[in-house]
Design a protein around this motif. Structure first.
Motif, PDB file in Angstrom:
ATOM      1  N   GLY A   1       0.980  12.992   4.157  1.00 55.24           N
ATOM      2  CA  GLY A   1       0.461  12.514   5.122  1.00 55.24           C
ATOM      3  C   GLY A   1       0.867  11.478   6.062  1.00 55.24           C
TER       4      GLY A   1
ATOM      5  N   ASP B   1       4.740  -1.290   9.502  1.00 57.18           N
ATOM      6  CA  ASP B   1       5.006  -0.406   9.119  1.00 57.18           C
ATOM      7  C   ASP B   1       3.981  -0.896   7.411  1.00 57.18           C
ATOM      8  OD1 ASP B   1       5.809   1.561   6.536  1.00 57.18           O
ATOM      9  OD2 ASP B   1       7.266   1.973   6.555  1.00 57.18           O
TER      10      ASP B   1
ATOM     11  N   VAL C   1       8.536  -4.535   7.904  1.00 60.26           N
ATOM     12  CA  VAL C   1       7.520  -3.609   6.844  1.00 60.26           C
ATOM     13  C   VAL C   1       7.398  -4.399   5.703  1.00 60.26           C
ATOM     14  CG1 VAL C   1       7.991  -1.573   5.316  1.00 60.26           C
ATOM     15  CG2 VAL C   1       9.926  -1.943   7.700  1.00 60.26           C
TER      16      VAL C   1
ATOM     17  N   ALA D   1       2.692   1.490   5.419  1.00 58.27           N
ATOM     18  CA  ALA D   1       2.787   1.698   4.640  1.00 58.27           C
ATOM     19  C   ALA D   1       2.303   1.896   3.135  1.00 58.27           C
ATOM     20  CB  ALA D   1       3.747   3.090   4.370  1.00 58.27           C
ATOM     21  N   GLU D   2       2.518   0.987   2.518  1.00 61.45           N
ATOM     22  CA  GLU D   2       2.584   0.450   0.821  1.00 61.45           C
ATOM     23  C   GLU D   2       1.743  -0.897   0.750  1.00 61.45           C
ATOM     24  OE1 GLU D   2       6.842  -0.674  -0.021  1.00 61.45           O
ATOM     25  OE2 GLU D   2       7.770   1.259   0.474  1.00 61.45           O
TER      26      GLU D   2
ATOM     27  N   LEU E   1       6.303   6.870  11.909  1.00 65.38           N
ATOM     28  CA  LEU E   1       7.812   6.313  12.002  1.00 65.38           C
ATOM     29  C   LEU E   1       8.740   6.641  13.039  1.00 65.38           C
ATOM     30  CD1 LEU E   1       9.332   4.674   8.992  1.00 65.38           C
ATOM     31  CD2 LEU E   1       8.566   3.594  10.663  1.00 65.38           C
TER      32      LEU E   1
ATOM     33  N   ILE F   1      12.820   1.741   3.196  1.00 66.99           N
ATOM     34  CA  ILE F   1      12.865   3.128   2.846  1.00 66.99           C
ATOM     35  C   ILE F   1      13.813   3.598   4.202  1.00 66.99           C
ATOM     36  CG2 ILE F   1      11.026   4.098   4.164  1.00 66.99           C
ATOM     37  CD1 ILE F   1      10.790   5.665   1.844  1.00 66.99           C
TER      38      ILE F   1
ATOM     39  N   SER G   1       3.334  12.690   8.245  1.00 65.77           N
ATOM     40  CA  SER G   1       4.316  11.721   6.766  1.00 65.77           C
ATOM     41  C   SER G   1       4.265  10.319   7.428  1.00 65.77           C
ATOM     42  CB  SER G   1       5.779  12.612   6.157  1.00 65.77           C
ATOM     43  OG  SER G   1       6.495  12.461   7.171  1.00 65.77           O
ATOM     44  N   GLY G   2       4.443   9.455   6.694  1.00 66.16           N
ATOM     45  CA  GLY G   2       4.910   7.689   7.374  1.00 66.16           C
ATOM     46  C   GLY G   2       6.378   8.036   7.767  1.00 66.16           C
ATOM     47  N   THR G   3       6.990   8.982   7.564  1.00 63.68           N
ATOM     48  CA  THR G   3       8.366   9.285   7.584  1.00 63.68           C
ATOM     49  C   THR G   3       8.528   9.638   9.237  1.00 63.68           C
ATOM     50  OG1 THR G   3       9.544   9.559   6.513  1.00 63.68           O
ATOM     51  CG2 THR G   3      10.575  10.163   8.401  1.00 63.68           C
TER      52      THR G   3
ATOM     53  N   SER H   1       1.994   5.791   5.357  1.00 71.63           N
ATOM     54  CA  SER H   1       2.243   6.750   4.686  1.00 71.63           C
ATOM     55  C   SER H   1       0.801   7.593   3.743  1.00 71.63           C
ATOM     56  CB  SER H   1       3.164   7.053   4.543  1.00 71.63           C
ATOM     57  OG  SER H   1       3.304   7.713   2.639  1.00 71.63           O
TER      58      SER H   1
ATOM     59  N   LYS I   1       1.003   6.594  -2.424  1.00 73.37           N
ATOM     60  CA  LYS I   1       0.563   5.170  -1.792  1.00 73.37           C
ATOM     61  C   LYS I   1      -1.027   4.692  -2.200  1.00 73.37           C
ATOM     62  CE  LYS I   1       4.442   5.319  -0.279  1.00 73.37           C
ATOM     63  NZ  LYS I   1       5.009   5.376   1.004  1.00 73.37           N
TER      64      LYS I   1
HETATM   65  C1  LIG Z   1       6.476   5.533   2.006  1.00 72.35           C
HETATM   66  C2  LIG Z   1       6.771   4.504   2.886  1.00 72.35           C
HETATM   67  C3  LIG Z   1       7.168   5.638   4.254  1.00 72.35           C
HETATM   68  C4  LIG Z   1       7.211   7.439   4.570  1.00 72.35           C
HETATM   69  O1  LIG Z   1       6.144   7.471   3.706  1.00 72.35           O
HETATM   70  P1  LIG Z   1       5.867   9.324   3.324  1.00 72.35           P
HETATM   71  O2  LIG Z   1       4.723   9.627   3.843  1.00 72.35           O
HETATM   72  O3  LIG Z   1       6.869   9.911   2.131  1.00 72.35           O
HETATM   73  O4  LIG Z   1       7.344   9.938   4.421  1.00 72.35           O
HETATM   74  C5  LIG Z   1       7.479   4.577   4.742  1.00 72.35           C
HETATM   75  N1  LIG Z   1       7.907   3.761   4.725  1.00 72.35           N
HETATM   76  C6  LIG Z   1       7.953   3.010   3.413  1.00 72.35           C
HETATM   77  C7  LIG Z   1       7.496   1.116   3.892  1.00 72.35           C
HETATM   78  C8  LIG Z   1       7.152   4.158   2.694  1.00 72.35           C
HETATM   79  O5  LIG Z   1       6.939   2.914   1.568  1.00 72.35           O
END
Ligand SMILES: *Cc1c(COP(=O)(O)O)cnc(C)c1O
Length: 369
Positions: A188, A152, A126, A154-155, A59, A81, A54-56, A176, A181
């Motif tokens: 993932g 980060d 981020v 992810a977005e 991190l 987040i 996951s993205g979490t 993420s 996403k």
């Molecule tokens: C979605 C997101 C995450 C976490 O991702 P997960 O896969 O849901 O754990 C982390 N950072 C940001 C900025 C996100 O938007």
């Protein structure tokens, strides 16, 4: 109801996932995992990609890789987040929060320098809702003071900062691939870096720190943060269409902006000259003199058949941290305002132009009431 995010899945994902089923490679063993890692690292212009669950998890692994000590400080945005803060706290380090930039809603980079102390070890930047952070300021401080930079992204899959694609702007970057996403594997994530040692750490950390020389004998801490071959196969299918996916997100963003730009009650997403926004989620902020707040506006849109989501709530306003005595003296007025007055509109890749127009009309109508 027009959903806030409807994922777009192509024939390729179906084909590659079926290939896993037929070959029997359903766990984290199997050829798609490495392929996905290589393709993603290449897309980001980085040397190493390490997939995680996951993205979490990305991190947690990235911050753990920095080898922080109890009481070290990591400067990060309050408006993000909660995973970001948990990842820092898990190492014993302390998050030092920065308010949002009122235009981009990303961290206000002008506030970073005054927060630096002898204990500062890293900056976590981020990208918010698809718009990049003004990264040069972060990089300059990092170079001057020897700070690590965790990005980060992810977005912001595919977004660019001064012509460079995000995802390799710092020392270690996190993605993420959650279902909403731009590129998804359902659940993932990925850690991306040019640093061989950091990549090695994350590879080890995601796999319980198993040793090569002696099975079930452990000298370091690790977790099971592995991505499966099934997920990676899905991701490879998505990645083969990434340009279309990113371009469509940008088209959706531009179409909303075209329809909504005349509405004085709204602040629309930024598009700074030095960045390319990929409009991961199309956020709007209701101006202070508008009679709606995010909650009442979301209700009005819901009645018109339009689903929305509220903005993040700053880390300094989270009961889970305040109960522990963290961030008690923090005040971040921009983040506090956009948390109450911001929401995002349906932005999924399966959204049609007609649906965008329906949403824009619902927004316009609700505001005129
Ligand atoms: C979605 C997101 C995450 C976490 O991702 P997960 O896969 O849901 O754990 C982390 N950072 C940001 C900025 C996100 O938007």
């Amino acid at each position: 109801m027009i959903p806030v995010n409807e994922p777009l899945i192509s024939e390729k994902e179906r084909k590659y996932v079926l290939d896993c089923l037929e070959s029997g490679w359903i766990s984290s063993g199997g050829p798609y995992v490495e392929r996905f890692e290589q393709l993603w690292a290449e897309y980001c212009g980085a040397d190493y990609g390490v997939s995680v669950s996951s993205g979490t998890a990305a991190l947690f692994a990235a911050v753990a890789a920095l080898d922080l000590s109890e009481g070290d400080e990591v400067i990060m945005p309050t408006f993000t987040i909660i995973s970001c803060a948990h990842a820092v706290l898990a190492t014993g380090a302390v998050p030092i929060l920065v308010d949002s930039d009122p235009t981009t809603w990303c961290m206000n980079v002008d506030q970073i320098e005054s927060l630096i102390t002898p204990r500062t070890k890293a900056i976590m930047a981020v990208h918010i809702y698809g718009h990049p952070v003004d990264f040069d300021v972060v990089t300059a401080l990092s170079r001057k003071l020897g700070l690590a930079v965790v990005e980060d992204a992810a977005e912001a899959h595919g977004a660019t900062y001064k012509g460079r694609r995000v995802g390799n702007l710092g020392h270690i970057s996190c993605f993420s691939f959650y279902a909403n996403k731009i590129v998804t594997t359902g659940e993932g994530g990925m850690v991306v870096t040019d640093d061989e040692e950091l990549a090695h750490f994350v590879r080890n950390y995601r796999n319980l720190a198993f040793r090569n020389d002696r099975r079930f004998f452990h000298t370091e801490v690790g977790h099971n943060f592995r991505l499966t071959n099934l997920q990676a196969a899905f991701g490879v299918g998505q990645l083969e269409n990434i340009d279309e996916r990113v371009n469509r997100k940008r088209e959706i963003g531009h179409r909303y902006t075209e329809r909504l730009k005349g509405l004085e009650a709204l602040q629309l997403p930024a598009q700074e000259s030095w960045a390319q926004n990929v409009y991961w989620m199309y956020g709007i902020v209701l101006q202070d003199d508008c009679h709606y707040d995010a909650e009442s506006f979301a209700r009005a849109l819901r009645e018109a058949g339009v689903d929305t989501r509220p903005f993040f709530i700053g880390m300094h306003e989270q009961p889970v941290f305040l109960q522990k005595g963290l961030f008690m003296k923090d005040s971040h007025p921009v983040s506090e305002r956009i948390a109450r007055r911001g929401l995002y509109l349906p932005s999924g890749l399966a959204l049609s132009d007609d649906q965008i127009d329906i949403v824009a009309e619902a927004v316009t109508n609700a505001l005129s009431r």
